[in-house]
Design a protein around this motif. Structure first.
Motif, PDB file in Angstrom:
ATOM      1  N   UNK A   1      -0.751   1.447 -11.486  1.00  0.00           N
ATOM      2  CA  UNK A   1       0.361   2.300 -11.876  1.00  0.00           C
ATOM      3  C   UNK A   1       1.535   1.463 -12.373  1.00  0.00           C
ATOM      4  N   UNK A   2       2.347   2.052 -13.232  1.00  0.00           N
ATOM      5  CA  UNK A   2       3.568   1.398 -13.699  1.00  0.00           C
ATOM      6  C   UNK A   2       4.554   1.323 -12.544  1.00  0.00           C
ATOM      7  N   UNK A   3       5.119   0.141 -12.348  1.00  0.00           N
ATOM      8  CA  UNK A   3       6.059  -0.031 -11.246  1.00  0.00           C
ATOM      9  C   UNK A   3       7.467   0.403 -11.634  1.00  0.00           C
ATOM     10  N   UNK A   4       8.227   0.803 -10.624  1.00  0.00           N
ATOM     11  CA  UNK A   4       9.666   0.934 -10.806  1.00  0.00           C
ATOM     12  C   UNK A   4      10.274  -0.468 -10.790  1.00  0.00           C
ATOM     13  N   UNK A   5      11.552  -0.587 -11.142  1.00  0.00           N
ATOM     14  CA  UNK A   5      12.215  -1.900 -11.136  1.00  0.00           C
ATOM     15  C   UNK A   5      12.425  -2.375  -9.691  1.00  0.00           C
TER      16      UNK A   5
ATOM     17  N   UNK B   1      13.191  -1.856  -3.850  1.00  0.00           N
ATOM     18  CA  UNK B   1      13.877  -2.370  -2.659  1.00  0.00           C
ATOM     19  C   UNK B   1      14.584  -1.273  -1.891  1.00  0.00           C
ATOM     20  N   UNK B   2      15.265  -0.396  -2.641  1.00  0.00           N
ATOM     21  CA  UNK B   2      15.973   0.716  -2.015  1.00  0.00           C
ATOM     22  C   UNK B   2      14.987   1.640  -1.296  1.00  0.00           C
TER      23      UNK B   2
ATOM     24  N   UNK C   1      14.370  -8.876   3.488  1.00  0.00           N
ATOM     25  CA  UNK C   1      15.787  -8.663   3.163  1.00  0.00           C
ATOM     26  C   UNK C   1      16.036  -8.871   1.673  1.00  0.00           C
ATOM     27  N   UNK C   2      15.449  -9.942   1.116  1.00  0.00           N
ATOM     28  CA  UNK C   2      15.596 -10.228  -0.319  1.00  0.00           C
ATOM     29  C   UNK C   2      14.966  -9.126  -1.163  1.00  0.00           C
ATOM     30  N   UNK C   3      13.788  -8.658  -0.702  1.00  0.00           N
ATOM     31  CA  UNK C   3      13.083  -7.588  -1.422  1.00  0.00           C
ATOM     32  C   UNK C   3      13.916  -6.309  -1.421  1.00  0.00           C
ATOM     33  N   UNK C   4      14.466  -5.934  -0.260  1.00  0.00           N
ATOM     34  CA  UNK C   4      15.257  -4.703  -0.137  1.00  0.00           C
ATOM     35  C   UNK C   4      16.531  -4.771  -0.979  1.00  0.00           C
ATOM     36  N   UNK C   5      17.047  -5.993  -1.181  1.00  0.00           N
ATOM     37  CA  UNK C   5      18.250  -6.166  -2.008  1.00  0.00           C
ATOM     38  C   UNK C   5      17.928  -6.135  -3.497  1.00  0.00           C
TER      39      UNK C   5
ATOM     40  N   UNK D   1       3.433  -5.979  -1.575  1.00  0.00           N
ATOM     41  CA  UNK D   1       3.728  -4.543  -1.567  1.00  0.00           C
ATOM     42  C   UNK D   1       2.634  -3.749  -0.853  1.00  0.00           C
ATOM     43  N   UNK D   2       1.400  -4.192  -1.007  1.00  0.00           N
ATOM     44  CA  UNK D   2       0.312  -3.498  -0.302  1.00  0.00           C
ATOM     45  C   UNK D   2       0.469  -3.675   1.213  1.00  0.00           C
TER      46      UNK D   2
END
Length: 447
Positions: free
Chosen positions: A2-6, A11-12, A39-43, A53-54
């Motif tokens: 699937x196409x990812x979101x940014x 992160x949000x 933390x870096x990913x969520x930011x 991500x999986x």
């Protein structure tokens, strides 16, 4: 995939889902990643790998696609169930309720960027437009469905292409309808995309335009190919529609008993599927068969039943078309006043852009009724109007017959030269029976 979101949006989303589940960054990260990475990913400062991500999706208890796109798999399933319900509603004849259901699904599919569900909702709205006679809206919805499926294989786009062709056909644009259907058939067959359902849908749909254009040889060939494809098709509603279309070619060849049998098969399938709309079309066609066979009392009963069923579902265009054929039967039974009143009612609803062929048929019949009443001026006016409509649509077979009627009228009123012109015009449409200027026939499937 699937196409990812940014990364910021993902992160949000991860942060929100983690908070909803009461997990710490450490609990989400373990055992493969660190809290700092989460933390870096969520930011939104890192583009996480598929593997990461999986892992996070599994810890959060959501599907990978839902995490990276925001599209819930449950929502897609729910929308597909609602689409099935809307299609069943449309089949029972409740077009307005079906349109409301399709519109609601469309809005949700667009919000969540669910392309397949959006296309299916647009197709449903297109079919609603065909049923109600709103051909502009139908065409627009079919075009949008085709665009939504732009990246899909051609067989998946066939229902949208066929819908667009039917909208053009009903508007009297016969050649363009045939062009769309033939081009698609050619592309499928030459490309080796021999999908039985897609091919059957196209062959069944092209028979009507072929017949109206006077291309009887092509119509008969399409009917033969449709019959050969039917055992491989997976959709019984498609097979029923095919039987209904094939009956028309059998009638043209004088094979009335076979046409009646074909319609009986279609009606049986539609009853089993509880598709009331198409069942009304079967009554319509059987009324036509009976009329051709001289069984006028049965023809009237079948056509009245079809008209009642179509009126109940507010299928305005089809109701008007049935009314024209019912008027013909009434006239032949000696009920000319009732027939004329019905035709005038029909002409108030139809026009050159909507039901051109049946508008022409209504004027033709009003001309015959006027001739019977010795009102030659009114008869000529109706014949000329019918001629104009048929010429615009390119309906060669009907044009030849109308030119004969007009020529006979002109000859009886002493205008011999004008009569000869009408006869010559009619002969021009009879020069090559069964052929048109449509170009080479499309490639055929390897049956």
């Amino acid at each position: 995939m699937s196409e990812r979101d940014d990364p910021v949006t993902i992160g949000r989303r991860v942060q929100q889902l983690r908070a909803e589940r009461g997990l710490t960054q450490k609990q989400l990260a373990e055992p493969a990643y660190t809290p700092a990475y989460v933390s870096t990913l969520e930011a939104g400062r890192v583009r996480a790998s598929d593997e990461a991500l999986r892992h996070i999706a599994e810890r959060l208890g959501v599907a990978y696609d839902e995490l990276v796109t925001g599209r819930s798999a449950r929502l897609a399933t729910e929308l597909r169930l609602r689409l099935t319900g809307a299609q069943r509603t449309l089949a029972t004849g409740a077009t307005e309720a079906a349109a409301e259901a399709f519109t609601a699904v469309l809005a949700e599919a667009e919000t969540h960027r669910l392309a397949e569900e959006r296309a299916a909702a647009l197709l449903g709205l297109g079919e609603c437009g065909i049923d109600t006679g709103d051909l502009d809206a139908a065409r627009r919805h079919f075009e949008q469905a085709e665009q939504a499926l732009g990246a899909a294989p051609l067989p998946a786009r066939v229902p949208a292409l066929r819908g667009r062709a039917v909208a053009h056909y009903l508007a009297g644009e016969l050649r363009y309808a045939v062009y769309l259907l033939e081009t698609t058939l050619d592309e499928l067959n030459r490309g080796g995309l021999h999908d039985p359902d897609a091919l059957l849908l196209l062959y069944a749909s092209v028979i009507g335009p072929y017949m109206d254009l006077g291309a009887h040889a092509r119509a008969a060939q399409a009917a033969e190919l449709a019959l050969a494809l039917a055992p491989r098709a997976g959709d019984p509603a498609l097979v029923a529609r095919m039987h209904r279309s094939v009956a028309r070619t059998l009638l043209a060849e004088g094979r009335i008993a076979e046409a009646d049998a074909s319609l009986a098969k279609a009606a049986e399938l539609y009853r089993g599927l509880q598709i009331r709309t198409e069942l009304a079309h079967c009554h319509w066609m059987r009324g036509y068969v009976c009329a051709q066979n001289g069984e006028l009392d049965r023809a009237e009963a079948e056509l009245r039943e079809a008209r009642t069923m179509l009126s109940a579902k507010r299928a305005a265009l089809y109701t008007s078309q049935v009314a024209v054929e019912l008027a013909d039967v009434l006239h032949r039974r000696g009920k000319s006043d009732e027939a004329a009143a019905l035709l005038k009612e029909v002409l108030a609803d139809l026009g050159s852009e909507r039901g051109a062929l049946h508008s022409a048929a209504a004027h033709r019949l009003l001309g015959i009724i006027a001739e019977d009443a010795r009102d030659t001026e009114a008869a000529e006016e109706h014949y000329v109007r019918a001629l104009s409509l048929l010429e615009r649509a390119g309906a060669a077979g009907d044009l030849a017959d109308l030119c004969r009627l007009l020529g006979d009228l002109l000859r009886r009123t002493g205008r011999v030269e004008a009569a000869l012109d009408a006869y010559r015009t009619g002969l021009g449409h009879r020069t090559a029976p069964g052929t048109t200027t449509l170009g080479p026939a499309p490639a055929q499937p390897p049956l």
